[in-house]
Design an enzyme around this catalytic site. Structure first.
Site, PDB file in Angstrom:
ATOM      1  N   ASP A   1      48.255  74.988  43.197  1.00 21.85           N
ATOM      2  CA  ASP A   1      48.839  74.158  43.878  1.00 21.85           C
ATOM      3  C   ASP A   1      49.707  74.730  44.907  1.00 21.85           C
ATOM      4  O   ASP A   1      49.845  74.135  46.257  1.00 21.85           O
ATOM      5  CB  ASP A   1      49.602  73.215  42.992  1.00 21.85           C
ATOM      6  CG  ASP A   1      48.390  72.202  42.259  1.00 21.85           C
ATOM      7  OD1 ASP A   1      47.261  72.523  42.697  1.00 21.85           O
ATOM      8  OD2 ASP A   1      49.308  71.449  41.855  1.00 21.85           O
TER       9      ASP A   1
ATOM     10  N   GLU B   1      44.101  65.421  44.537  1.00 18.96           N
ATOM     11  CA  GLU B   1      44.426  63.958  43.413  1.00 18.96           C
ATOM     12  C   GLU B   1      45.498  63.389  43.917  1.00 18.96           C
ATOM     13  O   GLU B   1      45.990  61.966  42.772  1.00 18.96           O
ATOM     14  CB  GLU B   1      43.840  64.464  41.643  1.00 18.96           C
ATOM     15  CG  GLU B   1      45.293  66.027  41.852  1.00 18.96           C
ATOM     16  CD  GLU B   1      45.060  66.355  40.676  1.00 18.96           C
ATOM     17  OE1 GLU B   1      44.222  66.919  39.673  1.00 18.96           O
ATOM     18  OE2 GLU B   1      45.891  67.844  40.837  1.00 18.96           O
TER      19      GLU B   1
ATOM     20  N   GLN C   1      37.996  75.007  40.593  1.00 18.72           N
ATOM     21  CA  GLN C   1      38.171  75.041  41.363  1.00 18.72           C
ATOM     22  C   GLN C   1      39.232  76.188  40.998  1.00 18.72           C
ATOM     23  O   GLN C   1      39.870  76.984  41.204  1.00 18.72           O
ATOM     24  CB  GLN C   1      39.386  73.767  42.348  1.00 18.72           C
ATOM     25  CG  GLN C   1      38.952  73.314  43.374  1.00 18.72           C
ATOM     26  CD  GLN C   1      39.892  71.730  43.367  1.00 18.72           C
ATOM     27  OE1 GLN C   1      40.642  71.653  44.606  1.00 18.72           O
ATOM     28  NE2 GLN C   1      39.269  70.649  42.176  1.00 18.72           N
TER      29      GLN C   1
ATOM     30  N   GLY D   1      53.447  78.966  36.386  1.00 16.15           N
ATOM     31  CA  GLY D   1      53.694  78.119  37.803  1.00 16.15           C
ATOM     32  C   GLY D   1      55.105  76.875  37.241  1.00 16.15           C
ATOM     33  O   GLY D   1      55.834  77.795  36.662  1.00 16.15           O
TER      34      GLY D   1
HETATM   35  O1  F6P Z   1      48.742  72.195  38.679  1.00 11.04           O
HETATM   36  C1  F6P Z   1      48.029  72.930  38.472  1.00 11.04           C
HETATM   37  C2  F6P Z   1      46.814  71.570  37.946  1.00 11.04           C
HETATM   38  O2  F6P Z   1      45.587  72.270  38.806  1.00 11.04           O
HETATM   39  C3  F6P Z   1      46.706  70.634  38.628  1.00 11.04           C
HETATM   40  O3  F6P Z   1      46.349  70.607  40.254  1.00 11.04           O
HETATM   41  C4  F6P Z   1      45.849  69.598  38.427  1.00 11.04           C
HETATM   42  O4  F6P Z   1      46.753  68.094  37.913  1.00 11.04           O
HETATM   43  C5  F6P Z   1      46.581  69.783  36.670  1.00 11.04           C
HETATM   44  O5  F6P Z   1      46.480  71.834  37.236  1.00 11.04           O
HETATM   45  C6  F6P Z   1      45.060  69.768  36.053  1.00 11.04           C
HETATM   46  O6  F6P Z   1      45.930  70.847  34.291  1.00 11.04           O
HETATM   47  P1  F6P Z   1      44.479  70.398  33.190  1.00 11.04           P
HETATM   48  O7  F6P Z   1      43.703  72.376  32.952  1.00 11.04           O
HETATM   49  O8  F6P Z   1      45.488  70.391  32.287  1.00 11.04           O
HETATM   50  O9  F6P Z   1      44.093  69.305  33.337  1.00 11.04           O
END
Ligand code: F6P
Length: 358
Positions: free
Chosen positions: A139, A234, A284, A114
């Site tokens: 996202d 979020e 998700q 990303g």
């Molecule tokens: O960037 C993608 C994402 O899915 C965000 O929407 C979310 O805040 C984050 O990753 C969560 O990441 P982690 O795996 O560190 O909890």
């Protein structure tokens, strides 16, 4: 030709489809593919940090969620910690990793990541690495590509959640709030909310007030609708402009979470209605990719391999107007792709009565 591939950043459905595409295309060109474990970290272990991949070894991975190579969104190569906050990967780390790349005689390295991981990739490209980027994030917030794979699978997960909340919410005449992912951009909330017939959708891009949300729910009540569905990204800011975060030092980006509960409490207070919040979280990101994400992933992998074979380094695979092509990584990572509050899709949602809390 020897093509390296690594997955970096948070995982998403379709990563294995990209690996499947790269391995298949490299083999068809008479080349070889090498997978690096746990993102760029695999490059720091010249002995055990990689695996040679052939179509036989990757048989059956197309339909699997996650990634057979593993990934990480923190560690030695994190170049982007917060929004717009870019730091340089330490030179000794870069040099150690490059020695592995050279030792393995890698002609092109496909980095599937990303915004943050592609920022790292761009730094390495500027130091002469043969990098090709592949955009990845549920996202869907990367500039220069109309869609990233993983997004469609996440949206389907949201829709499934909303369909379930709809039936239980209707039975109990409740307001059901669903918090979904979407750190800077509200694409998952918007698409998931529209496809799942949400009545209220709250996004990072559109400031909301509790009064507007409550008025909408009360107006629905007066029209005879005794339950309502609310989707909250979020990253939606509270009316006083504050992000809901989880106080935890992860060594990476700040963890988001809790806006759904805040919204549920605000609605309950102003409407007097029984309100429940569900946080969908990492479901998700898991599970099998949808057919769209499988196809996108494979096409991205094949295109990345072709770009590497042609020596078009510093390019990122991009999806525009149903066509896979490429743009420079630099162009892709300079700006996030956010939901435009006056766009046609938001206008369409408003036209069918969706409230954005503004
Ligand atoms: O960037 C993608 C994402 O899915 C965000 O929407 C979310 O805040 C984050 O990753 C969560 O990441 P982690 O795996 O560190 O909890």
């Amino acid at each position: 030709m020897r093509i390296g591939i690594l997955n970096s950043g948070g995982d998403c459905p379709g990563l294995n489809a990209v690996i499947h595409g790269v391995v298949g295309a490299a083999a068809a060109m008479g080349g070889e593919a090498v997978g690096f474990y746990d993102g760029f970290e695999g490059l720091l272990d010249p002995e055990n940090g990689h695996v040679f991949l052939t179509p036989r070894e990757t048989e059956g991975i197309l339909k699997l969620g996650g990634t057979i190579l593993g990934t990480t969104n923190k560690g030695n190569f994190a170049a982007k910690i917060g929004e717009g906050d870019v730091s340089a990967v330490p030179q000794d780390i870069v040099d150690r990793a490059k020695a592995t790349l050279d030792g393995l005689k890698i002609d092109g390295l496909v980095v599937v990541g990303g915004d943050g991981s592609l920022t790292t990739a761009q730094q390495l490209f500027e130091q002469g690495w043969p990098i090709i980027g592949v955009p990845k994030t549920i996202d869907n917030d990367l500039q220069a590509t109309a869609m990233t794979f993983g997004f469609d699978s996440a949206v389907n997960c949201v829709v499934d959640g909303l369909d379930r909340l709809h039936t239980t919410g209707a039975s109990h005449k409740r307001v059901m709030v669903l918090e979904v992912m979407g750190r800077h951009a509200g694409w998952i909330a918007l698409w998931g909310g529209m496809a799942g017939a949400a009545n209220v959708i709250l996004l990072p891009e559109i400031p909301f007030s509790y009064e507007k949300v409550a008025d909408h729910i009360k107006a629905r009540e007066e029209e005879g609708y005794s339950s309502s569905l609310v989707v909250v990204a979020e990253g939606a800011l509270s009316p006083d402009g504050i992000l809901a975060t989880i106080d935890e030092n992860t060594g990476g980006e700040v963890r988001l979470g809790g806006m759904g509960e805040q919204v549920a409490a605000g609605i309950a207070k102003l409407t007097g209605k029984e309100t429940r919040c569900t946080t969908l979280g990492h479901v998700q990101r898991g599970g099998a990719p949808t057919s769209l994400d499988r196809i996108l992933g494979v096409r991205f992998g094949v295109m990345a391999t072709q770009l590497a074979a042609e020596g078009k380094f510093g390019q990122m695979v991009s999806y525009q107007s149903y066509h896979v092509s490429s743009v420079s990584i630099k162009e892709a990572v300079t700006k996030l792709r956010l939901v435009e509050p006056t766009s046609e899709v938001v206008t369409a949602a408003r036209a069918i009565g969706v409230c954005f809390g503004d």
